[in-house]
Write an enzyme that holds these catalytic residues in place. Structure first.
Site, PDB file in Angstrom:
ATOM      1  N   HIS A 253       0.815  -1.212   0.000  1.00  0.00           N
ATOM      2  CA  HIS A 253       0.000   0.000   0.000  1.00  0.00           C
ATOM      3  C   HIS A 253       0.845   1.256   0.000  1.00  0.00           C
ATOM      4  O   HIS A 253       0.652   2.157   0.816  1.00  0.00           O
ATOM      5  CB  HIS A 253      -0.985  -0.004   1.185  1.00  0.00           C
ATOM      6  CG  HIS A 253      -2.343   0.485   0.798  1.00  0.00           C
ATOM      7  ND1 HIS A 253      -2.916   1.613   1.313  1.00  0.00           N
ATOM      8  CD2 HIS A 253      -3.233  -0.001  -0.096  1.00  0.00           C
ATOM      9  CE1 HIS A 253      -4.101   1.787   0.762  1.00  0.00           C
ATOM     10  NE2 HIS A 253      -4.317   0.820  -0.097  1.00  0.00           N
TER      11      HIS A 253
ATOM     12  N   LYS B 112     -13.559   7.724  17.873  1.00  0.00           N
ATOM     13  CA  LYS B 112     -13.097   7.173  16.584  1.00  0.00           C
ATOM     14  C   LYS B 112     -13.706   5.798  16.403  1.00  0.00           C
ATOM     15  O   LYS B 112     -13.694   4.987  17.332  1.00  0.00           O
ATOM     16  CB  LYS B 112     -11.576   7.018  16.601  1.00  0.00           C
ATOM     17  CG  LYS B 112     -10.856   8.234  16.091  1.00  0.00           C
ATOM     18  CD  LYS B 112     -10.140   7.977  14.760  1.00  0.00           C
ATOM     19  CE  LYS B 112      -9.888   9.275  14.036  1.00  0.00           C
ATOM     20  NZ  LYS B 112      -8.476   9.653  14.028  1.00  0.00           N
TER      21      LYS B 112
ATOM     22  N   MET C 139     -13.118   2.405  14.681  1.00  0.00           N
ATOM     23  CA  MET C 139     -12.014   1.713  14.014  1.00  0.00           C
ATOM     24  C   MET C 139     -12.514   0.887  12.827  1.00  0.00           C
ATOM     25  O   MET C 139     -13.567   0.262  12.898  1.00  0.00           O
ATOM     26  CB  MET C 139     -11.267   0.824  15.009  1.00  0.00           C
ATOM     27  CG  MET C 139     -10.658   1.622  16.138  1.00  0.00           C
ATOM     28  SD  MET C 139      -9.646   2.971  15.472  1.00  0.00           S
ATOM     29  CE  MET C 139      -9.110   3.757  16.954  1.00  0.00           C
TER      30      MET C 139
ATOM     31  N   HIS D 182      -9.804   6.610   5.872  1.00  0.00           N
ATOM     32  CA  HIS D 182      -8.486   6.290   5.324  1.00  0.00           C
ATOM     33  C   HIS D 182      -7.719   7.566   5.030  1.00  0.00           C
ATOM     34  O   HIS D 182      -8.314   8.585   4.684  1.00  0.00           O
ATOM     35  CB  HIS D 182      -8.620   5.460   4.036  1.00  0.00           C
ATOM     36  CG  HIS D 182      -7.376   4.734   3.688  1.00  0.00           C
ATOM     37  ND1 HIS D 182      -6.366   5.313   2.940  1.00  0.00           N
ATOM     38  CD2 HIS D 182      -6.958   3.499   4.019  1.00  0.00           C
ATOM     39  CE1 HIS D 182      -5.386   4.435   2.824  1.00  0.00           C
ATOM     40  NE2 HIS D 182      -5.705   3.336   3.469  1.00  0.00           N
TER      41      HIS D 182
ATOM     42  N   ASP E  48      -9.788  -3.043   6.785  1.00  0.00           N
ATOM     43  CA  ASP E  48      -9.811  -3.767   8.057  1.00  0.00           C
ATOM     44  C   ASP E  48     -11.202  -4.196   8.514  1.00  0.00           C
ATOM     45  O   ASP E  48     -11.334  -5.196   9.217  1.00  0.00           O
ATOM     46  CB  ASP E  48      -9.190  -2.893   9.165  1.00  0.00           C
ATOM     47  CG  ASP E  48      -7.671  -2.875   9.081  1.00  0.00           C
ATOM     48  OD1 ASP E  48      -7.104  -3.861   8.575  1.00  0.00           O
ATOM     49  OD2 ASP E  48      -7.061  -1.887   9.518  1.00  0.00           O
TER      50      ASP E  48
ATOM     51  N   ARG F 224      15.792  12.222   5.468  1.00  0.00           N
ATOM     52  CA  ARG F 224      16.030  13.139   6.578  1.00  0.00           C
ATOM     53  C   ARG F 224      15.306  14.448   6.254  1.00  0.00           C
ATOM     54  O   ARG F 224      15.904  15.371   5.696  1.00  0.00           O
ATOM     55  CB  ARG F 224      17.543  13.348   6.737  1.00  0.00           C
ATOM     56  CG  ARG F 224      18.039  13.855   8.067  1.00  0.00           C
ATOM     57  CD  ARG F 224      17.381  15.112   8.477  1.00  0.00           C
ATOM     58  NE  ARG F 224      17.936  15.724   9.664  1.00  0.00           N
ATOM     59  CZ  ARG F 224      17.385  16.797  10.218  1.00  0.00           C
ATOM     60  NH1 ARG F 224      16.270  17.318   9.723  1.00  0.00           N
ATOM     61  NH2 ARG F 224      17.933  17.339  11.276  1.00  0.00           N
TER      62      ARG F 224
END
Ligand SMILES: CC(=O)SCCNC(=O)CCNC(=O)[C@H](O)C(C)(C)COP(=O)(O)OP(=O)(O)OC[C@H]1O[C@@H](n2cnc3c(N)ncnc32)[C@H](O)[C@@H]1OP(=O)(O)O
Ligand SMILES: O=C([O-])CC(=O)C(=O)O
Length: 376
Positions: free
Chosen positions: A187, A255, A257, A261, A312, A356
């Site tokens: 993904h 929230k 679950m 997305h 999910d 970085r």
């Protein structure tokens, strides 16, 4: 000197942080592709090992290559004695994602990647052995048995189910595991994959990259959401109860679950696929609660918030119907996503510059040193 680029928003959202030839997410016309292949096609027609090969070797294998690859993976399922000893020390109430993290790290001590020329073999070993690691620990900690980690089942998903349940899985269950592993494989620059790439960019070893990624996947905002979704749907015994419960949660601004997305805005293309398999499994076990409750949750969340199920949500009921304990849901995600993580590590290594970024400083300016005796 050039000014550092200002971030468009928190969480690096919308920032391009590198290049990849592995995957597109949320591009118009094709919700999710792996190396250009649409996820719906892959989930219908492919074997997970074929997808791992595609991601890791850059092309779909021919019959001979796939057979050889599966044979190789099958031969790499055994656990070293020292790893078994470590797994046996981990308490029964440990989180299985911590077991995966430790298992991967210990493997890195025992079978260290000495040189990047070894990366493909180290990756294949992880793909093959992760189901053995989690099921060996689980069966030892919960049932007090030391299981054999070899099996005749030649698929990774089937191997996991056989080790977990101590018997060959049905054709349907092996098929659903295969689809699930394909859906979770890759993904783009999600949080755990980005972790793996950051680690790889320091020229660290492959086990460190994957160990870091496992820790990142563990959180409930990422891979841990499938377990949290299971806990949610199990609270309700009817769709009406689910609707009432969800409305209360939304009012309290909790929230939910398994919904929403970071990249997709209207739907997650994996949802329709796993939802269909969850329905098949619900019919097989004669479920009249969890699947209808899940469908109602989906409807309420869309109606109230325009939030959709991510990959999910229906995975929760699907895994549950196959008799998989909830705490093993996220480790299954690891067994799959290790293919994507390590493909990204290879890609990073092939064209590396240490990752970085910069930060906007928000602390005090010109602070004057105060000796310790004079501090309030
Ligand atoms: C395999 C995977 O990792 S998929 C993701 C799995 N994670 C989950 O299912 C956890 C629940 N979902 C979430 O927490 C989020 O949707 C995330 C983490 C996936 C994405 O986060 P973000 O990109 O920050 O979400 P986004 O910017 O679209 O959020 C917009 C609004 O919707 C809300 N929202 C998003 N998801 C949810 C949710 N599941 N439940 C309730 N509200 C939500 C946010 O709180 C935000 O509201 P605000 O503007 O009032 O603060
Ligand atoms: O892409 C993301 O942000 C989360 C993720 O890994 C997925 O949805 O599979």
């Amino acid at each position: 000197m050039a000014e550092a680029k200002k971030l468009g928003g928190a969480g690096l959202r919308g920032q391009v942080a590198g290049e990849t030839a592995l995957c597109t997410v949320g591009k118009s016309g094709a919700g999710l592709t792996y190396r250009g292949y649409d996820i719906a096609d892959l989930a219908e027609k492919a074997q997970f090992e074929e997808i791992a090969y595609l991601l890791l070797r850059g092309k779909l294998p021919n019959r001979q290559e796939l057979d050889g690859y599966k044979k190789k993976l099958q031969s790499l399922r055994g656990l070293p004695a020292a790893l078994k000893t470590v797994l046996e020390q981990i308490p029964k109430d440990a989180h299985p994602m911590d077991v995966m993290r430790t298992g991967c790290s210990m493997l890195g001590n025992l079978e260290t990647e000495q040189d990047f020329s070894e990366q493909d073999d180290k990756i294949d070993r992880m793909l093959a052995v992760f189901p053995s690691i989690i099921t060996y620990w689980y069966r030892f900690a919960h049932d007090g048995v030391r299981i054999e980690t070899d099996s005749d089942v030649d698929s990774i998903g089937g191997h996991f189910l056989e080790l977990l349940h101590g018997k060959k899985p049905s054709e349907l269950h092996e098929k659903v595991m295969n689809v699930s592993l394909i859906l979770y494989a890759e993904h783009e620059f999600n949080a755990s994959t980005f972790t793996a790439r950051v680690c790889a960019s320091t020229l660290s070893d492959i086990h460190s990259c994957v160990t870091g990624a496992i820790g990142t996947l563990r959180g409930p905002l990422h891979g841990g959401a499938n377990e949290a979704a299971m806990e949610l749907i199990q609270r309700f015994s009817t769709p009406d109860e689910a609707e009432e419960g969800l409305m209360g949660m939304l009012e309290r601004k909790e929230k939910i679950m398994g919904f929403g997305h970071a990249i997709y805005k209207e739907s997650d293309p994996r949802n329709a696929i796993i939802k269909q398999w969850s329905k098949k499994l619900a019919d097989e076990v004669g479920d009249t609660v969890l699947y209808p409750v899940s469908v109602r949750c989906e409807g309420v969340m869309w109606r109230e918030k325009k939030l959709f199920c991510n990959a999910d949500f229906f995975h929760a009921s699907a895994y549950h119907f196959m008799g998989i304990p909830t705490e093993l849901f996220t480790p299954i995600f690891v067994m799959s996503r290790v293919s994507g993580w390590t493909a990204h590590v290879k890609e990073q290594r092939a064209n590396n510059r240490i990752i970085r970024p910069s930060a906007d400083y928000t602390g005090p300016a010109d602070a004057k040193w105060v000796p310790i005796e004079e501090r309030p």
